[in-house]
Design a protein around this motif. Structure first.
Motif, short mmCIF file in Angstrom:
data_model
loop_
_atom_site.label_atom_id
_atom_site.label_comp_id
_atom_site.label_asym_id
_atom_site.label_seq_id
_atom_site.Cartn_x
_atom_site.Cartn_y
_atom_site.Cartn_z
N THR A 288 7.31 18.44 -7.79
CA THR A 288 7.91 18.07 -9.07
C THR A 288 8.47 16.65 -9.08
N LYS A 289 8.90 16.15 -7.92
CA LYS A 289 9.53 14.84 -7.88
C LYS A 289 8.66 13.74 -7.26
N THR A 290 8.00 14.05 -6.14
CA THR A 290 7.29 13.00 -5.41
C THR A 290 5.85 12.81 -5.86
N VAL A 291 5.15 13.88 -6.16
CA VAL A 291 3.75 13.76 -6.57
C VAL A 291 3.58 12.87 -7.81
N PRO A 292 4.52 12.89 -8.77
CA PRO A 292 4.39 11.95 -9.90
C PRO A 292 4.35 10.48 -9.47
N VAL A 293 4.92 10.15 -8.31
CA VAL A 293 4.83 8.78 -7.79
C VAL A 293 3.37 8.45 -7.50
N VAL A 294 2.68 9.40 -6.88
CA VAL A 294 1.26 9.23 -6.55
C VAL A 294 0.46 9.00 -7.82
N GLU A 295 0.75 9.79 -8.84
CA GLU A 295 0.02 9.67 -10.10
C GLU A 295 0.32 8.33 -10.79
N HIS A 296 1.57 7.89 -10.70
CA HIS A 296 1.98 6.65 -11.37
C HIS A 296 1.31 5.42 -10.78
N ALA B 163 0.86 -1.19 0.00
CA ALA B 163 0.00 0.00 0.00
C ALA B 163 0.89 1.23 0.00
N ILE B 164 0.34 2.32 -0.52
CA ILE B 164 1.00 3.62 -0.46
C ILE B 164 0.01 4.59 0.15
N ILE B 165 0.40 5.22 1.25
CA ILE B 165 -0.48 6.18 1.92
C ILE B 165 0.04 7.59 1.65
N PHE B 166 -0.82 8.41 1.09
CA PHE B 166 -0.47 9.79 0.77
C PHE B 166 -1.13 10.71 1.79
N GLY C 234 -1.50 5.20 -9.01
CA GLY C 234 -2.96 5.18 -9.13
C GLY C 234 -3.71 4.64 -7.93
N ASP C 235 -4.47 3.56 -8.16
CA ASP C 235 -5.37 3.03 -7.13
C ASP C 235 -4.66 2.43 -5.93
N LEU C 236 -3.37 2.15 -6.07
CA LEU C 236 -2.62 1.61 -4.92
C LEU C 236 -2.44 2.68 -3.85
N VAL C 237 -2.55 3.94 -4.26
CA VAL C 237 -2.36 5.07 -3.34
C VAL C 237 -3.66 5.41 -2.62
N LYS C 238 -3.59 5.49 -1.30
CA LYS C 238 -4.73 5.89 -0.48
C LYS C 238 -4.47 7.31 0.02
N ARG C 239 -5.31 8.24 -0.40
CA ARG C 239 -5.16 9.65 -0.03
C ARG C 239 -5.86 9.93 1.29
N ILE C 240 -5.17 10.60 2.20
CA ILE C 240 -5.74 10.91 3.51
C ILE C 240 -5.50 12.38 3.83
#
Length: 208
Positions: free
Chosen positions: A166-174, A129-132, A176-182
């Motif tokens: 510029t560097k980290t947010v593209p990880v979130v976009e890449h 999981a990736i938690i944002f 996708g659904d694996l990222v949980k935004r909080i």
């Protein structure tokens, strides 16, 4: 690659152990949430920054090589970061293999960018999981200025926010659904209530 020695690490003990990445801007509360995850769920909290500093202070050959890089502002090659992370993770598995207290790993502020994310997946494994942890710039800046660390000045904060977008947010976009935004614009207890739901879903067969 910069002249830093690599060590061969047997990563087989890490197979099947869940890994969670915690991403967020400076001041978002990543470290706090990682500690709460550790306490509640038994995931070991690892910070690449802390591990690199510990290696430098150890006085090892690799630590001396890292110091030469870091002291001049050069980036540590991702393969070296992965070596150090893998060593720490394997050591934690060995230490807690009999007491059953290690349930997984939570990586604080990792990865910094998409290249580092892909290097980690190649060298160690994929996150479960990736938690944002997200908050707007005004909230982040106010928190950092209130914290009052030596590097928490307006110019430094603006640069760190720029690097994050510029560097980290593209990880979130890449991912996708694996990222949980909080939403992190709340008290830490309320933020953790949502983090807890994500962590509990990792053992839910329906979510697999």
């Amino acid at each position: 690659m910069a002249n830093v020695e690599r060590k061969t690490v047997d990563k087989s003990p890490l197979k099947g152990i869940p890994i969670v990445w915690i991403i967020g801007g400076p001041g978002s509360g990543k470290g706090t949430q990682c500690e709460l995850i550790h306490i509640k769920f038994g995931f070991r909290h690892l910070s690449t920054g802390d591990l690199l500093r510990h290696e430098v202070l150890s006085g090892s050959t690799r630590g001396t090589q890292l110091y030469k890089l870091m002291s001049t502002g050069e980036c540590v090659p991702y393969e070296i970061v992965d070596d150090i992370l893998a060593e720490a993770m394997v050591a934690k598995v060995a230490k807690h293999s009999t007491d059953g207290t290690l349930q997984g790993f939570v990586l604080d502020g990792f990865p910094l960018d998409l290249e580092q994310a892909q290097a980690f997946e190649k060298d160690i494994g994929s996150p479960k999981a990736i938690i944002f942890i997200e908050a707007n710039d005004t909230v982040l800046e106010e928190r950092l200025l209130a914290r009052g660390n030596f590097d928490d000045n307006k110019t430094s904060i603006e640069k760190r926010l720029h690097n994050f977008y510029t560097k980290t947010v593209p990880v979130v976009e890449h991912y996708g659904d694996l990222v949980k935004r909080i939403n992190a614009e709340r008290p830490k207890e309320e933020v953790f209530a949502d983090v807890q739901k994500v962590m509990e879903s990792l053992s839910d067969p329906v979510s697999q």
